[in-house]
Every structure is written in structure tokens, then in C-alpha cells.
Design a protein around this motif. Structure first.
Motif, PDB file in Angstrom:
ATOM      1  N   GLU A  17       0.822  -1.206   0.000  1.00  0.00           N
ATOM      2  CA  GLU A  17       0.000   0.000   0.000  1.00  0.00           C
ATOM      3  C   GLU A  17       0.866   1.269   0.000  1.00  0.00           C
ATOM      4  O   GLU A  17       0.705   2.148  -0.834  1.00  0.00           O
ATOM      5  CB  GLU A  17      -0.909  -0.028   1.234  1.00  0.00           C
ATOM      6  CG  GLU A  17      -2.139   0.824   1.162  1.00  0.00           C
ATOM      7  CD  GLU A  17      -3.235   0.276   0.255  1.00  0.00           C
ATOM      8  OE1 GLU A  17      -4.104   1.068  -0.098  1.00  0.00           O
ATOM      9  OE2 GLU A  17      -3.221  -0.919  -0.119  1.00  0.00           O
ATOM     10  N   CYS A  41       1.847  -3.096   5.884  1.00  0.00           N
ATOM     11  CA  CYS A  41       2.513  -2.691   7.113  1.00  0.00           C
ATOM     12  C   CYS A  41       1.430  -2.555   8.191  1.00  0.00           C
ATOM     13  O   CYS A  41       0.254  -2.418   7.856  1.00  0.00           O
ATOM     14  CB  CYS A  41       3.272  -1.377   6.910  1.00  0.00           C
ATOM     15  SG  CYS A  41       2.192   0.054   6.709  1.00  0.00           S
ATOM     16  N   CYS A  44      -1.034   0.482   7.627  1.00  0.00           N
ATOM     17  CA  CYS A  44      -2.006   0.327   6.534  1.00  0.00           C
ATOM     18  C   CYS A  44      -3.032  -0.751   6.884  1.00  0.00           C
ATOM     19  O   CYS A  44      -4.204  -0.646   6.514  1.00  0.00           O
ATOM     20  CB  CYS A  44      -1.300  -0.021   5.228  1.00  0.00           C
ATOM     21  SG  CYS A  44      -0.348   1.352   4.572  1.00  0.00           S
TER      22      CYS A  44
HETATM   23 ZN    ZN Z   1       1.773   0.574   4.533  1.00  0.00          ZN
END
Ligand code: ZN
Ligand code: ZN
Length: 183
Positions: A17, A41, A44
Motif C-alpha cells: 500500500e 505494514c 495500513c
Molecule cells: Zn503501509
């Protein structure tokens, strides 16, 4: 490359992302969404789950409101229709029993007519008082009454469906909350 959250750890993957580098532990935490969204992550991941949660929470509220408003209208309408002192109360009761679908159908007809006008151009009628836009009010009224009659029979089923749907959305929202709490 080091992990965006743990500066002392080597990164093993990159967020699909935002492009942040993440370590094995961070990648592991966001594993539940990997098959749907790719590697994420933690930040996100949290955003995605929050969005999903908000959608389900919104649906839960909407369905619950529909169920409760319809239930109240239906029960009050039924009492008035069955035990109201006189014809006027009976009529008001019958209208109340089907009012929810009636309004929905009236709106649906209005939206369809407006969409049609937007695509094909509005129709105008000339009367004694001038030129007016034809809003096809009769068609909306027909839909209102059709919704009303239909609603008297279908509303109990709708109420059950809305309560079930609210419960399902509630469950999904709760799962999201658990996932958010565990990260
Ligand atoms: Zn991310
Ligand atoms: Zn990390």
C-alpha cells in the motif's frame, strides 16, 4: 533496509500500500489480510480494518434503525387498524403498517424519473398558469400506494431480515474490533 517500526531489525517485506519496509514480526501481524490485500505494514493494516469496521458499523446502524422504525410503525398501525375507534383510525393504521416500503417505493420512483429526465431531457406541460416541468407525480403516487399495499404483507418479513442483517453486521464489526485490539 530496516523495518519502519523496528529500526534494529532487518526488513523482510514491503507494504503493497505505502511501500514501507517491514520486519518478519510486523509482516506476521498483518498476515490475516495478506491473501486479500497483499503484504501490508501494521499502519495500513489498521487503516484497512478501520475502514471495514466503519462500513459494518454503518450498516448495523442503518439496518437496526430500519427494523426498529418499521416495527414501531407496524405494531402501532396494527393496533389502530384492529382496535381504533372508527374508520379514520383504521385507515391511519393501515397506512402506518405499510408506510416504510411506501416511502421507499415513492423515493425509488422519484429517483428513476429524475434519472430518466437527466438522460432524455425533462418533459414540460402547458397549463392555464404557464409551462411546468412534468414531474410525473401520479407515477410516484402509484408507486407509493403499491408500496403501501405490498408493505402491509412484506413488512414483517423485512423487519426480521433487517434484525438478522444488523446482527450479522454487528458480528463483522466486532471481529474487526478484535483484530484492531490484537495489533
Ligand atoms: Zn503501509
Ligand atoms: Zn517491525
Amino acid at each position: 533496509m530496516v523495518c519502519v517500526n523496528h529500526r534494529d531489525r532487518e526488513a523482510v517485506a514491503q507494504c503493497s500500500e505505502c511501500g514501507a519496509y517491514i520486519c518478519a514480526e510486523c509482516a506476521n501481524k498483518t498476515e490475516p489480510l495478506k491473501s486479500v490485500c497483499g503484504t501490508l505494514c501494521p499502519s495500513c493494516y489498521r487503516n484497512k480494518i478501520t475502514q471495514t469496521h466503519d462500513y459494518y458499523a454503518g450498516q448495523r446502524k442503518k439496518k437496526l434503525a430500519s427494523a426498529i422504525v418499521s416495527l414501531i410503525c407496524y405494531v402501532v398501525g396494527w393496533i389502530l387498524a384492529a382496535a381504533g375507534p372508527g374508520m379514520v383510525f383504521t385507515l391511519i393504521g393501515i397506512v402506518l403498517m405499510g408506510i416504510y416500503p411506501a416511502i421507499a417505493w415513492f423515493r425509488f420512483a422519484g429517483k428513476s424519473i429524475d434519472d430518466y429526465d437527466a438522460r432524455h431531457g425533462a418533459t414540460y406541460v402547458v397549463t392555464d398558469t404557464g409551462v411546468h416541468r412534468d414531474r410525473a407525480m401520479w407515477l410516484r403516487v402509484v408507486f407509493f400506494f403499491a408500496g403501501l399495499v405490498f408493505g402491509i404483507f412484506i413488512t414483517p418479513i423485512n423487519i426480521i431480515r433487517w434484525f438478522i442483517s444488523a446482527a450479522k453486521n454487528n458480528k463483522a464489526a466486532k471481529i474487526c474490533e478484535e483484530q484492531l485490539a490484537s495489533i
